[in-house]
Design a protein around this motif. Sequence first.
Motif, PDB file in Angstrom:
ATOM      1  N   GLY A 124       0.802  -1.214   0.000  1.00 10.58           N
ATOM      2  CA  GLY A 124       0.000   0.000   0.000  1.00 10.58           C
ATOM      3  C   GLY A 124       0.833   1.261   0.000  1.00 10.58           C
ATOM      4  O   GLY A 124       0.526   2.223  -0.709  1.00 10.58           O
ATOM      5  N   VAL A 125       1.914   1.269   0.776  1.00  9.39           N
ATOM      6  CA  VAL A 125       2.783   2.442   0.832  1.00  9.39           C
ATOM      7  C   VAL A 125       3.470   2.675  -0.507  1.00  9.39           C
ATOM      8  O   VAL A 125       3.558   3.810  -0.994  1.00  9.39           O
ATOM      9  N   VAL A 126       3.952   1.596  -1.132  1.00  7.32           N
ATOM     10  CA  VAL A 126       4.603   1.723  -2.441  1.00  7.32           C
ATOM     11  C   VAL A 126       3.632   2.296  -3.464  1.00  7.32           C
ATOM     12  O   VAL A 126       3.976   3.211  -4.235  1.00  7.32           O
ATOM     13  N   LEU A 127       2.404   1.800  -3.490  1.00  9.74           N
ATOM     14  CA  LEU A 127       1.417   2.309  -4.435  1.00  9.74           C
ATOM     15  C   LEU A 127       1.022   3.747  -4.113  1.00  9.74           C
ATOM     16  O   LEU A 127       0.819   4.569  -5.021  1.00  9.74           O
ATOM     17  N   PHE A 128       0.914   4.079  -2.822  1.00 11.44           N
ATOM     18  CA  PHE A 128       0.576   5.450  -2.434  1.00 11.44           C
ATOM     19  C   PHE A 128       1.654   6.429  -2.883  1.00 11.44           C
ATOM     20  O   PHE A 128       1.359   7.501  -3.433  1.00 11.44           O
ATOM     21  N   VAL A 129       2.913   6.074  -2.653  1.00 15.38           N
ATOM     22  CA  VAL A 129       4.008   6.966  -3.038  1.00 15.38           C
ATOM     23  C   VAL A 129       4.085   7.084  -4.560  1.00 15.38           C
ATOM     24  O   VAL A 129       4.359   8.157  -5.105  1.00 15.38           O
ATOM     25  N   PHE A 130       3.836   5.975  -5.270  1.00 14.88           N
ATOM     26  CA  PHE A 130       3.778   6.037  -6.729  1.00 14.88           C
ATOM     27  C   PHE A 130       2.691   7.002  -7.194  1.00 14.88           C
ATOM     28  O   PHE A 130       2.921   7.840  -8.079  1.00 14.88           O
ATOM     29  N   LEU A 131       1.500   6.914  -6.607  1.00 17.03           N
ATOM     30  CA  LEU A 131       0.409   7.819  -6.974  1.00 17.03           C
ATOM     31  C   LEU A 131       0.743   9.261  -6.624  1.00 17.03           C
ATOM     32  O   LEU A 131       0.390  10.190  -7.361  1.00 17.03           O
ATOM     33  N   ALA A 132       1.450   9.458  -5.501  1.00 21.44           N
ATOM     34  CA  ALA A 132       1.860  10.816  -5.135  1.00 21.44           C
ATOM     35  C   ALA A 132       2.796  11.394  -6.188  1.00 21.44           C
ATOM     36  O   ALA A 132       2.675  12.562  -6.574  1.00 21.44           O
TER      37      ALA A 132
END
Length: 466
Positions: A124-132
């Motif tokens: 989830g963190v990896v995907l969140f940072v990617f979206l950011a």
Amino acid sequence: MTATRTGRVSGTRTVVIYLSLVVLPAAAATALLIAVGGGRGRAMSIAATVHPYARLFLAIALIVVVCKAVGTLVAKVGQPAVVGEIAAGILLGPTLLSSVSPAARQWLIPDPTLAQLQVLAQIGVVLFVFLAGLELDVARLRGRGRLALVVSHVSIAAPFLLGVLLAVAAFARFSPPGVGFLPFALFLGVALSITALPVLARILLDLGMYHQRIGALVMTCALVDDVTAWILLALVVAVATASSVLGVLVTIVLTAAFAGVLWALRPALGRLLGADGGAGGRGALHLVLVGVLVAATCTEWIGVHAIFGAFLFGLALPRESVVAKRVTSMIGGVTKTLLLPLFFAISGLSTDLRLLGIDGSLWGWCVLVVAVAVLGKFGGAVLSARAMGAPARTAGQIGALMNCRGLTELVVLDVGRQLGILSPALFAILVLMTLVTTAMAVPLVKLFRRGEQRDALDIHLGQPGC
């Protein structure tokens, strides 16, 4: 009655066939299992009641419900939902649930399930940072003027300096064994320099300020902060994980080379992702998801954490492409409603505010850390904005918004926890600081805006002829 020409079978014949070919074989198989299996059947049934997947699904459901409930509750009093979600994570951890009933916490989120949740939370963190990274509009940096440049840089430099100074005082008290002063001080400086860009955008939208001049200014400043903070974090991780100065330099060079390769591929990615939603578009969508994971893997191998690769890959993608928009809509909802609550829970389970109650001096440290964080970020932004000629109340709004740390801060703190740079007590203090500074943003902005409106009214009433 026999079958008709249309293939129908009488009811009696159907019952006979079913009993012969279904019920009797099932009964025979059951009898054989009981005879051969003996007493092991009871053990198997007990094992089934504690099936790990059942526990995992139950824990996920609990976490999502609690985060949503507390987030909705705080949203009703004008706070961003992330404040409630962070608080919910803390409530599920040692601070409340384990204190009230350790057995209930262990039953709801047992240790084997916790390890599974950590894996999902990191995804989830990896995907969140990617979206950011994907949602950052780098074009905002063009033509925003000297005010944005000065405020953004001061909003990094001032809290970073104060964080390093705080590290001088806190190192002996809070540094874990084996951690040197340099990574400890660098990390504390970065931790106090964060502004949560996604949470900030949400606040501006809720307050109707996103499309105003001050909204564009603050988003530009936060964008510079975000990019700078990730670069500094990569440097800190390199220093913390490398065994020598040469190792740090190699890590930095490899990271820069990786970023350069991604940026050089940006035009090709733009052409690839410019397709409409046909078969090629679906293939490109899968390629984007694979690219995120490969980029995260590369930077993890390099030594600057997986989230940095995901962020760089997001920056490299053209944000206006059809596939980029589809990726945002498809994985954004799942990430924010399912995976990020798991991250809040993991952070909460790692945050034990009871540590602050054991030693009264720790509450003094907590007040000091919050004060230093606010002074560096809020004070630095206000001072620089005023020095560049902004009105006092406008400068106050800029400072209040730049002081918002939110989820981005938790991501950074989690990196420090994983690397062993932060002790449990300091981690708890910094999580509490994150909660306080994020909760301050909306009330302070509303306060300065009311004062701004009163000033405008006083000027209007004071004009001749009124």
